[in-house]
Design an enzyme around this catalytic site. Sequence first.
Site, short mmCIF file in Angstrom:
data_model
loop_
_atom_site.label_atom_id
_atom_site.label_comp_id
_atom_site.label_asym_id
_atom_site.label_seq_id
_atom_site.Cartn_x
_atom_site.Cartn_y
_atom_site.Cartn_z
N SER A 52 68.10 64.60 54.26
CA SER A 52 67.31 65.72 54.78
C SER A 52 66.24 66.11 53.77
CB SER A 52 68.21 66.95 55.05
OG SER A 52 68.76 67.46 53.85
N GLY A 53 65.32 66.97 54.22
CA GLY A 53 64.35 67.58 53.32
C GLY A 53 63.51 66.60 52.52
N ILE A 54 63.36 66.89 51.24
CA ILE A 54 62.53 66.08 50.35
C ILE A 54 63.06 64.66 50.27
CG2 ILE A 54 61.85 65.77 47.93
CD1 ILE A 54 61.78 68.89 47.75
N GLY A 55 64.37 64.51 50.21
CA GLY A 55 64.95 63.18 50.11
C GLY A 55 64.64 62.32 51.31
N TYR A 71 70.20 77.84 37.88
CA TYR A 71 69.43 76.75 38.50
C TYR A 71 68.33 76.26 37.56
CZ TYR A 71 66.39 74.36 41.88
OH TYR A 71 65.61 73.44 42.52
N THR A 108 69.13 59.45 46.51
CA THR A 108 70.33 60.27 46.65
C THR A 108 69.95 61.56 47.37
OG1 THR A 108 70.13 61.45 44.52
CG2 THR A 108 71.24 59.30 44.51
N GLY A 109 70.84 62.04 48.21
CA GLY A 109 70.49 63.19 49.03
C GLY A 109 69.34 62.88 49.97
#
Length: 245
Positions: free
Chosen positions: A16-19, A150, A12-13
């Site tokens: 971009s980035g870590i995903g 957060y 999920t997600g």
Amino acid sequence: MNRFEGKTVLVTGGNSGIGLAAAKAYAAEGARVVITGRDATSLAQAQAELGAASVAIGNDAASLPAARQLAKELTAKGLTLDAVFINAGVAKFAAFADVDESLWDQSFDVNVKGAYFQIQALLPLLNQGASIVINGSINAHIGMPASSVYAASKAAVISLAKTLSAELLPRGIRVNVVSPGPIRTPLHSKLGMDEATAAQLQAQIPVGRFGTAEELASTILHLSASESAFIVGTEIIVDGGMSQL
């Protein structure tokens, strides 16, 4: 290595980035990768990078109907899952005195409620012995100013991994958490982090640099693979020593 040959993995997600780094790492080891994301443009670009065998599905991680719809779409495609990386999340920071209900709701809707009910919706699709990895954060441990909401949301999913592990273990399903420290991703620019702020943060990391999304992805794959079958309900912190000193 082809630890995920013949397996299907959901990130999920994953646009971009870590995903995206995790999705690429899974694909490089033979997995058929399904990614989700809200932004259609970056989702299509990520799918192109992952190759024709990948599947990209638009999804709002904060929406319960979307969580159920994702499970329906996977079922319609005849897909079951061997590993899931629950990565979609938001990082909103504000001083305690400035936090409002909107910031709280957005953070918990995506990071906690969204993760919780997405896993619930996916349960019928998880194969025996499947692995779930949840993206946590060292903010749940270090008490960083302006991170109260957060950090609380990430503490919640760390706890969730432990209780779900006990509940799902009869099916051989393991749930673990990977908690990153400062990782160099596009999220930094979205948060408005300038180079001076980044340098101050880097000075707090014992190894002297930010981590990379690829380094984090290697831990995610380890927790997803059969080699880690004895790791259950555990959190692995990947932060260059930042939370340990």
